[in-house]
Design a protein around this motif. Structure first.
Motif, mmCIF file in Angstrom:
data_model
loop_
_atom_site.group_PDB
_atom_site.id
_atom_site.type_symbol
_atom_site.label_atom_id
_atom_site.label_comp_id
_atom_site.label_asym_id
_atom_site.label_seq_id
_atom_site.Cartn_x
_atom_site.Cartn_y
_atom_site.Cartn_z
ATOM 1 N N CYS A 143 -13.325 -6.773 -5.193
ATOM 2 C CA CYS A 143 -12.887 -7.881 -4.332
ATOM 3 C C CYS A 143 -11.570 -7.511 -3.641
ATOM 4 C CB CYS A 143 -12.649 -9.147 -5.151
ATOM 5 S SG CYS A 143 -14.149 -9.755 -5.912
ATOM 6 N N GLY A 144 -11.441 -7.867 -2.389
ATOM 7 C CA GLY A 144 -10.183 -7.664 -1.648
ATOM 8 C C GLY A 144 -10.016 -6.228 -1.191
ATOM 9 N N ARG A 145 -8.782 -5.926 -0.766
ATOM 10 C CA ARG A 145 -8.467 -4.622 -0.172
ATOM 11 C C ARG A 145 -8.444 -3.546 -1.245
ATOM 12 N NH1 ARG A 145 -3.158 -2.399 1.629
ATOM 13 N NH2 ARG A 145 -2.208 -4.065 0.400
ATOM 14 N N GLN A 146 -9.063 -2.400 -0.957
ATOM 15 C CA GLN A 146 -9.010 -1.281 -1.916
ATOM 16 C C GLN A 146 -7.719 -0.489 -1.685
ATOM 17 O OE1 GLN A 146 -12.421 1.308 -2.077
ATOM 18 N NE2 GLN A 146 -11.531 2.506 -3.706
ATOM 19 N N LEU A 147 -6.925 -0.316 -2.740
ATOM 20 C CA LEU A 147 -5.656 0.416 -2.607
ATOM 21 C C LEU A 147 -5.829 1.881 -2.993
ATOM 22 C CD1 LEU A 147 -3.105 -2.114 -4.144
ATOM 23 C CD2 LEU A 147 -3.976 -1.977 -1.830
ATOM 24 N N GLU A 148 -6.609 2.112 -3.996
ATOM 25 C CA GLU A 148 -6.948 3.462 -4.468
ATOM 26 C C GLU A 148 -8.370 3.362 -5.007
ATOM 27 O OE1 GLU A 148 -2.625 5.177 -6.071
ATOM 28 O OE2 GLU A 148 -4.130 4.604 -7.524
ATOM 29 N N GLN A 149 -8.946 4.500 -5.364
ATOM 30 C CA GLN A 149 -10.272 4.477 -5.986
ATOM 31 C C GLN A 149 -10.248 3.560 -7.216
ATOM 32 O OE1 GLN A 149 -12.863 6.640 -4.882
ATOM 33 N NE2 GLN A 149 -14.190 5.549 -6.312
ATOM 34 N N GLY A 150 -11.060 2.501 -7.207
ATOM 35 C CA GLY A 150 -11.157 1.611 -8.374
ATOM 36 C C GLY A 150 -10.053 0.567 -8.477
ATOM 37 N N THR A 151 -9.120 0.527 -7.523
ATOM 38 C CA THR A 151 -7.981 -0.411 -7.581
ATOM 39 C C THR A 151 -8.042 -1.355 -6.380
ATOM 40 O OG1 THR A 151 -6.674 1.364 -8.569
ATOM 41 C CG2 THR A 151 -5.462 -0.589 -7.829
ATOM 42 N N TYR A 152 -8.053 -2.650 -6.644
ATOM 43 C CA TYR A 152 -8.238 -3.653 -5.581
ATOM 44 C C TYR A 152 -7.164 -4.725 -5.649
ATOM 45 C CZ TYR A 152 -12.817 -1.578 -5.069
ATOM 46 O OH TYR A 152 -13.824 -0.687 -4.855
ATOM 47 N N GLU A 153 -6.735 -5.168 -4.448
ATOM 48 C CA GLU A 153 -5.853 -6.337 -4.356
ATOM 49 C C GLU A 153 -6.779 -7.551 -4.391
ATOM 50 O OE1 GLU A 153 -3.446 -6.405 -0.837
ATOM 51 O OE2 GLU A 153 -2.222 -8.057 -1.594
ATOM 52 N N TYR A 154 -7.146 -7.949 -5.616
ATOM 53 C CA TYR A 154 -8.209 -8.952 -5.764
ATOM 54 C C TYR A 154 -7.723 -10.368 -5.551
ATOM 55 C CZ TYR A 154 -6.407 -9.647 -10.521
ATOM 56 O OH TYR A 154 -5.597 -9.927 -11.588
ATOM 57 N N LYS A 155 -6.363 -10.546 -5.592
ATOM 58 C CA LYS A 155 -5.765 -11.827 -5.173
ATOM 59 C C LYS A 155 -4.591 -11.431 -4.296
ATOM 60 C CE LYS A 155 -6.645 -14.493 -9.333
ATOM 61 N NZ LYS A 155 -6.083 -14.954 -10.595
ATOM 62 N N GLU A 156 -4.156 -12.330 -3.423
ATOM 63 C CA GLU A 156 -3.081 -11.956 -2.512
ATOM 64 C C GLU A 156 -1.840 -11.515 -3.300
ATOM 65 O OE1 GLU A 156 -2.402 -14.817 0.604
ATOM 66 O OE2 GLU A 156 -0.565 -13.701 1.139
ATOM 67 N N GLY A 157 -1.380 -10.308 -3.033
ATOM 68 C CA GLY A 157 -0.173 -9.806 -3.687
ATOM 69 C C GLY A 157 -0.383 -9.355 -5.124
ATOM 70 N N LYS A 158 -1.647 -9.343 -5.600
ATOM 71 C CA LYS A 158 -1.898 -8.964 -6.995
ATOM 72 C C LYS A 158 -3.060 -7.971 -7.053
ATOM 73 C CE LYS A 158 -2.373 -10.965 -11.535
ATOM 74 N NZ LYS A 158 -2.847 -12.075 -12.316
ATOM 75 N N TYR A 159 -2.794 -6.826 -7.628
ATOM 76 C CA TYR A 159 -3.871 -5.838 -7.695
ATOM 77 C C TYR A 159 -4.113 -5.389 -9.122
ATOM 78 C CZ TYR A 159 -0.062 -2.347 -7.709
ATOM 79 O OH TYR A 159 1.064 -1.625 -8.001
ATOM 80 N N ALA A 160 -5.268 -4.778 -9.326
ATOM 81 C CA ALA A 160 -5.599 -4.242 -10.657
ATOM 82 C C ALA A 160 -6.567 -3.081 -10.490
ATOM 83 C CB ALA A 160 -6.235 -5.319 -11.533
ATOM 84 N N HIS A 161 -6.536 -2.230 -11.491
ATOM 85 C CA HIS A 161 -7.490 -1.117 -11.552
ATOM 86 C C HIS A 161 -8.629 -1.550 -12.474
ATOM 87 C CE1 HIS A 161 -8.721 3.024 -11.131
ATOM 88 N NE2 HIS A 161 -8.952 3.059 -12.431
ATOM 89 N N PHE A 162 -9.857 -1.282 -12.057
ATOM 90 C CA PHE A 162 -11.033 -1.685 -12.835
ATOM 91 C C PHE A 162 -11.700 -0.417 -13.363
ATOM 92 C CE2 PHE A 162 -9.933 -5.070 -9.995
ATOM 93 C CZ PHE A 162 -10.158 -6.227 -10.724
ATOM 94 N N PHE A 163 -11.786 -0.308 -14.694
ATOM 95 C CA PHE A 163 -12.179 0.950 -15.325
ATOM 96 C C PHE A 163 -13.675 1.039 -15.603
ATOM 97 C CE2 PHE A 163 -7.718 0.814 -16.363
ATOM 98 C CZ PHE A 163 -7.329 2.143 -16.402
ATOM 99 N N SER A 164 -14.285 2.126 -15.138
ATOM 100 C CA SER A 164 -15.614 2.498 -15.642
ATOM 101 C C SER A 164 -15.376 3.212 -16.980
ATOM 102 C CB SER A 164 -16.317 3.447 -14.668
ATOM 103 O OG SER A 164 -15.642 4.690 -14.661
ATOM 104 N N ASP A 165 -16.446 3.400 -17.720
ATOM 105 C CA ASP A 165 -16.306 4.098 -18.996
ATOM 106 C C ASP A 165 -15.766 5.524 -18.778
ATOM 107 O OD1 ASP A 165 -16.800 4.102 -21.906
ATOM 108 O OD2 ASP A 165 -18.153 5.733 -21.387
ATOM 109 N N ALA A 166 -16.336 6.224 -17.787
ATOM 110 C CA ALA A 166 -15.929 7.619 -17.545
ATOM 111 C C ALA A 166 -14.462 7.683 -17.120
ATOM 112 C CB ALA A 166 -16.832 8.220 -16.455
ATOM 113 N N ASP A 167 -14.052 6.739 -16.281
ATOM 114 C CA ASP A 167 -12.671 6.704 -15.790
ATOM 115 C C ASP A 167 -11.697 6.490 -16.955
ATOM 116 O OD1 ASP A 167 -10.493 6.416 -14.090
ATOM 117 O OD2 ASP A 167 -11.010 4.372 -13.474
ATOM 118 N N LEU A 168 -12.039 5.551 -17.831
ATOM 119 C CA LEU A 168 -11.147 5.276 -18.966
ATOM 120 C C LEU A 168 -11.041 6.515 -19.865
ATOM 121 C CD1 LEU A 168 -9.390 3.113 -20.310
ATOM 122 C CD2 LEU A 168 -11.393 2.301 -21.537
#
Ligand SMILES: C[S@@+](CC[C@H](N)C(=O)[O-])C[C@H]1O[C@@H](n2cnc3c(N)ncnc32)[C@H](O)[C@@H]1O
Length: 207
Positions: A143-168
């Motif tokens: 959701c929202g703007r992608q900042l890096e691979q797997g990392t999204y600004e999913y709420k305005e001004g707030k981003y998070a990285h979402f981990f796949s099993d392989a990524d973790l």
């Protein structure tokens, strides 16, 4: 980042209520089985989860927000809290285990590496790691703007990285990975609101 969290803690107090995450209870059980004596909790917030550990182990918390630490001093007086960044080494000794709940996903790639490096520096060889973070199965992933691979600004001004099993697993390469798991967690505020989200956790041992 510090301002965002300090404003929230000052405004909302115990944002996620006074109950620990079930993952902290699972981590404690594992730590007891493994004979752990000391635990470090990076990004400890107001001590919701440190309190699970501080009755059984010598417990240290690192937290950036002074407002959170004011609450923590009241809530969990047995944990020794340090105000500072968990992206850098804060303890000049090593602990037996690190438990880190929902902090790793708050950062971009370079800072995620720093958090893991600093955690490993403060952990003795053979020591245990238990980290949780957002899973790529969480509905906010993508959701929202992608900042890096797997990392999204999913709420305005707030981003998070979402981990796949392989990524973790890649983040913890260099440790002995014991296992990963997906976990649905419901957070309850003291005002009676609740929010569900999907976490991915990893257990590992420092080589
Ligand atoms: C999502 S909250 C989780 C808090 C806590 N682990 C819990 O479950 O109650 C993220 C926490 O990390 C803290 N934090 C953010 N950046 C940090 C940093 N660089 N060093 C230490 N703490 C940090 C925030 O202030 C906040 O308390």
């Amino acid at each position: 980042m510090s301002e965002y969290w300090s404003d929230r803690f000052a405004r909302e107090g115990m944002i996620w209520g006074d109950q620990p995450s079930p993952t902290a209870l699972r981590a404690r059980e594992w730590f007891v089985e493994q004979g752990v004596q000391s635990v470090l909790v990076p990004g400890a917030g107001y001590g919701r989860n440190t309190k699970v550990f501080s009755s059984d182990f010598v417990t240290y918390g690192i937290e950036l927000s002074g407002a959170a630490l004011e609450l923590a001093a009241e809530w969990d007086s047995k944990t020794q809290f340090t105000e500072g960044s968990a992206l850098e080494r804060q303890l000049d000794f090593r602990v037996d285990a690190v438990y880190c709940y929902d902090v790793l996903h708050l950062f971009l790639a370079e800072e995620r590496r720093s958090l893991i490096t600093a955690s490993l520096e403060q952990l003795r060889p053979g020591g245990l790691l238990y980290f949780t973070s957002f899973s790529d199965e969480d509905p906010n992933n993508g959701c929202g703007r992608q900042l890096e691979q797997g990392t999204y600004e999913y709420k305005e001004g707030k981003y998070a990285h979402f981990f796949s099993d392989a990524d973790l697993r890649t983040h913890f390469a260099g440790t002995e990975i014991i296992g990963t798991e997906v976990w649905e967690e419901t957070l309850h505020s003291l005002q009676g609101e609740s929010h569900k989200y999907i976490l991915r956790e990893i257990r590992a041992r420092k080589k």
